[in-house]
Design a protein around this motif. Structure first.
Motif, short mmCIF file in Angstrom:
data_model
loop_
_atom_site.label_atom_id
_atom_site.label_comp_id
_atom_site.label_asym_id
_atom_site.label_seq_id
_atom_site.Cartn_x
_atom_site.Cartn_y
_atom_site.Cartn_z
N ARG A 1 0.87 -1.19 0.00
CA ARG A 1 0.00 0.00 0.00
C ARG A 1 0.90 1.23 0.00
O ARG A 1 1.84 1.34 0.80
N ILE A 2 0.60 2.16 -0.91
CA ILE A 2 1.30 3.45 -0.95
C ILE A 2 0.36 4.51 -0.39
O ILE A 2 -0.81 4.61 -0.81
N THR A 3 0.86 5.27 0.55
CA THR A 3 0.05 6.33 1.18
C THR A 3 0.65 7.69 0.83
O THR A 3 1.85 7.92 1.03
N ALA A 4 -0.22 8.61 0.34
CA ALA A 4 0.19 10.00 0.07
C ALA A 4 -0.36 10.88 1.18
O ALA A 4 -1.56 10.81 1.52
N LEU A 5 0.47 11.72 1.77
CA LEU A 5 0.07 12.57 2.90
C LEU A 5 0.32 14.04 2.54
O LEU A 5 1.34 14.39 1.92
N ASP A 6 -0.65 14.91 2.93
CA ASP A 6 -0.45 16.35 2.75
C ASP A 6 0.13 16.95 4.02
O ASP A 6 0.43 16.23 4.99
N GLY A 7 0.28 18.28 4.05
CA GLY A 7 0.93 18.93 5.19
C GLY A 7 -0.01 19.50 6.21
O GLY A 7 0.39 20.37 7.01
N GLY A 8 -1.26 19.07 6.18
CA GLY A 8 -2.21 19.57 7.16
C GLY A 8 -1.93 19.07 8.55
O GLY A 8 -1.09 18.20 8.77
N ASP A 9 -2.66 19.64 9.52
CA ASP A 9 -2.50 19.21 10.91
C ASP A 9 -3.90 18.98 11.49
O ASP A 9 -4.59 19.94 11.85
N PRO A 10 -4.34 17.76 11.57
CA PRO A 10 -3.64 16.54 11.17
C PRO A 10 -3.64 16.40 9.66
O PRO A 10 -4.49 16.97 8.97
#
Length: 762
Positions: A207-216
């Motif tokens: 599984r590849i997960t893409a994450l943005d820079g938000g909090d959370p």
């Protein structure tokens, strides 16, 4: 060009010192706010920053430029900057790091306020992959360090809220390396970390997960299926991993961009290479470019526009047709070259782009309009110069992308009420492109002209006995101004005519200037009179001028002669003459007065009836004389009808009966007539009164002198002339009996005085 607007405006604010001021206001608002959200009170902030707003105007300023009029606007009455609908930053600005809405407002004094509204991004979107699964085939001969680009995740949010990193399910064979493209987006490459053995394991799932820079942070995932294949002896190889080329904008279709070549030493199908764009290349790029799968030639397929996009990245892969081929990858960066294909665009910052209004009282240097000239080209192709065509009382001053049109002479609406101006803009490209814009300058009216009478002096001649309310004359004044500034009203300046207000003599219609008589004029009382008429316009403040009106009243034969001599009683006069009067004896003089003038007042005399055979009358002086002598047998009285008439067009006359009596006992030399005897009697009475008055003054002076010498005597209370004369006769040592009661003397002195008086009386 929009990115250059703010520096240009700042430069303009520094340079602009002549007629207009520039103020910058910056605000921010988060996306997704509901419609009607108040961003700021622009009117308040602009006023505090020195922006000149006219409180008399319902609209403090007008919006002359708005980059997103469907999203934000300024309420003209309140000056509030509000949203018109929900703003989606991701749709408005996409991946741009800054999302700015620009507005420009102008005051009535041509000051400009530049407003920048930054739309703040919210982390309201999660990363997403274009497909649910990523399928890869990797040869078991792939050495450690082999990199395979993966499909990138897309996040509509920008900046730190966009995709920041990728994570792979932990394992020992594969890893991820995060890279950044030229546009700032990030993508991942799958890295082979250990040798693969198909016989040991031929399939892997991660599984590849893409994450943005938000909090959370928000995240998106995709499945990765890897199939390990048998080895192929040789794989295609590009000579370079990256290529950079350029192509002019507006290049026609099929224009070659670059020919790629990946070498594969195998023969047959194992060495036949096929080229294609890799999955990350977006749809717009695929519309503009294509790659020949066999030759590797990249060509233009769409319309390239530098102003739309000037850099494109092409991810290309080369793969042979043999079994278990391992593809090769490279990146081609295409730069679009600018050409001078955009003419300058002239925008007139005004409510009506075809019409500008300016007051005729505007001084030289006053800014009447602001012009923004833009050219979408870059460099010299986008550098524009402007000029104002024609011989007009205006001039154009340039400030980079802004220009001002200023008054450069005296404006007079009454001489020239409008001008047609043409602005010409030329860029610096080769060949040069130019454009022109024409607009009309309408000169608005100011109350700068006084009403002007057709003549400064009016004169009217009217006959006396006119009808009250009769029309006399009209005065007229013209004002070349417009509207209320040119509307003229009339009034009479207060003055006096024979100690009476002029308003009792004449009146004037305030709108037409017609003058009417308010009374019936009498020439014998007023032969002429003057007054002033004031003309004033309706401007604020009003201007005025005046003219003089002279009314001359002509005489009309409206007065009958009045016989004043000889004296008449009930129209009859009695005259006595000696019986022995000779021929030519002056019987009497007939006198008549006529208050009219000229021929209307010239009186002549005549005898119409009676004993005209014995007398004659001088027509001019009215002397009545005898024409024969009278004897003893003549009758004792004669009658004459004497007529005095004027010489008016319609003659008026007066008559009198003169009775002439003969007196036999009178001597003609001694008789002087009734008129002369009366005169003698009057002279006699006057002489007696004068003598008596002088005597009284003399006595009073003497009494005053005696009072100073002898304090016991005082004549100030003497009551009669007899008393005064008595004081004079008795001398200063005597005392008037009438004054005894008021004199300040002692009783002894009083007794002595009485004795003296008694002795003198004896």
């Amino acid at each position: 060009m929009e990115s250059l607007l703010l520096p240009v405006l700042l430069l303009l604010a520094v340079l602009w010192t002549q007629a207009a001021a520039l103020i910058n206001l910056k605000y921010s608002v988060e996306e997704e706010q509901r419609a009607g959200t108040v961003i700021a009170n622009v009117a308040k902030d602009a006023r505090e920053a020195g922006f000149a707003l006219d409180p008399r105007q319902a609209s403090a300023f007008r919006v002359v430029s708005n980059s997103a009029p469907h999203l934000v606007d300024i309420n003209p009455s309140s000056g509030l900057l509000v949203t018109k609908q929900k703003i989606d930053r991701d749709l408005l600005c996409r991946q741009s790091p800054k999302c700015i809405i620009s507005l420009e407002v102008m005051s009535s004094s041509m000051e400009i306020c530049v407003i920048k509204v930054e739309i703040k991004d919210l982390n309201d979107n999660a990363p997403s992959f274009p497909a649910a699964q990523i399928e890869l085939e990797i040869s078991e001969a792939a050495s450690p360090g082999t990199r395979i680009p993966l499909d990138s995740a897309y996040d509509p949010d920008s900046g730190s809220f966009g995709v920041q990193t990728y994570e792979l399910t932990p394992n020992e064979l594969f890893g991820l390396e995060i890279k950044t493209r030229g546009d700032g987006s990030r993508f991942a490459e799958l890295v082979v970390e250990k040798s693969l053995d198909r016989e040991t394991q031929s399939h892997y799932s991660f599984r590849i997960t893409a994450l943005d820079g938000g909090d959370p942070p928000r995240l998106g995932t995709v499945g990765l299926n890897i199939k390990v294949t048998d080895s192929n002896d040789n794989n295609p190889v590009f000579s370079e991993s990256t290529y950079a080329v350029s192509v002019p904008e507006n290049s026609p279709p099929n224009t070659p961009v670059i020919r790629l070549n990946a070498s594969d030493p195998d023969e047959g199908t194992n060495g036949q290479v096929v080229y294609s764009f890799y999955g990350y290349v977006n749809d717009r790029t695929r519309e503009l470019f294509q790659i020949d799968p066999h030759s590797g030639l990249v060509t233009v397929t769409g319309a390239l526009d530098y102003e739309e996009g000037h850099v494109y990245e092409l991810d290309v892969q080369a793969k042979d047709l043999g079994p278990n081929s391992i593809p090769a990858h490279c990146k081609v960066t295409v730069s679009v070259l600018d050409t001078n294909d955009n003419p300058p665009v002239i925008n007139l910052l005004s409510v009506n782009s075809e019409l500008v209004e300016v007051s005729e009282s505007a001084p030289p240097g006053y800014v009447i309009a602001l012009v923004r000239v833009s050219d979408r080209d870059s460099g010299l192709n986008g550098r524009v110069q402007c000029r104002l065509l024609g011989n007009v009382p205006f001039r154009l001053q340039e400030y980079e992308s802004f220009s001002t049109i200023l008054v450069d002479g005296r404006l007079d609406r009454e001489q020239h009420d409008q001008y047609n101006l043409t602005i010409q803009a030329r860029d610096g490209g080769v060949p040069m492109l130019q454009s022109a814009k024409s607009f009309t300058v309408l000169i608005t009216d100011e109350n700068d002209n006084h009403p002007h009478f057709s003549k400064p002096y009016y004169q009217v001649i009217v006959q006396e006995n006119n009808t009250p309310g009769a029309y006399l004359l009209s005065v007229s004044a013209r004002d070349p101004d417009l509207g209320l500034n040119g509307s003229v009203s009339y009034q009479i300046v207060p003055s006096q005519v024979r100690d009476m207000p002029v308003f009792t003599y004449v009146s004037i219609n305030p709108n037409s200037g017609d003058i009417y008589a308010l009374r019936s004029f009498n020439h014998e009382q007023t032969k002429a009179f003057e007054f002033k008429v004031l003309a004033k316009d309706g401007g604020l403040p009003s201007l005025q001028s005046n003219a003089t009106v002279r009314v001359i009243i002509l005489d009309v034969n409206d007065n009958t002669p009045v016989i004043t001599a000889p004296p008449l009683i009930n129209g009859t006069a009695e005259v006595y003459i000696p019986r022995n009067s000779g021929i030519g004896y002056l019987v009497t003089v007939v006198k008549a007065e006529d208050y009219d003038e000229g021929e209307n007042g010239r009186v002549t005399y005549d005898m119409t009836e009676g004993d005209r055979g014995f007398f004659e009358i001088d027509q001019i002086n009215g002397e009545v004389r005898t024409t024969r002598t009278f004897g003893e047998s003549s009758k004792s009285s004669y009658e004459l009808i004497v007529v005095a008439h004027d010489h008016g067009k319609t003659s008026l006359s007066a008559s009198a009966l003169v009775l002439i009596y003969l007196s036999p006992a009178l001597d003609a030399q001694e008789s002087m007539g009734s008129v002369n005897l009366s005169l003698i009697f009057i002279i006699a009475l006057g002489s007696i009164a004068g003598i008596l008055f002088v005597t009284m003054i003399f006595v009073a002076i003497k009494c005053k002198r005696d009072n100073k010498e002898i304090r016991t005597y005082n004549c100030s209370n003497c009551l009669t002339i007899t008393c005064l004369l008595g004081c004079f006769i008795k001398g200063q040592n005597s005392k008037c009996l009438h004054c005894i009661s008021v004199s300040p003397i002692s009783e002894e002195q009083d007794k002595k005085t009485e004795e003296k008086v008694s002795l003198r009386g004896k």
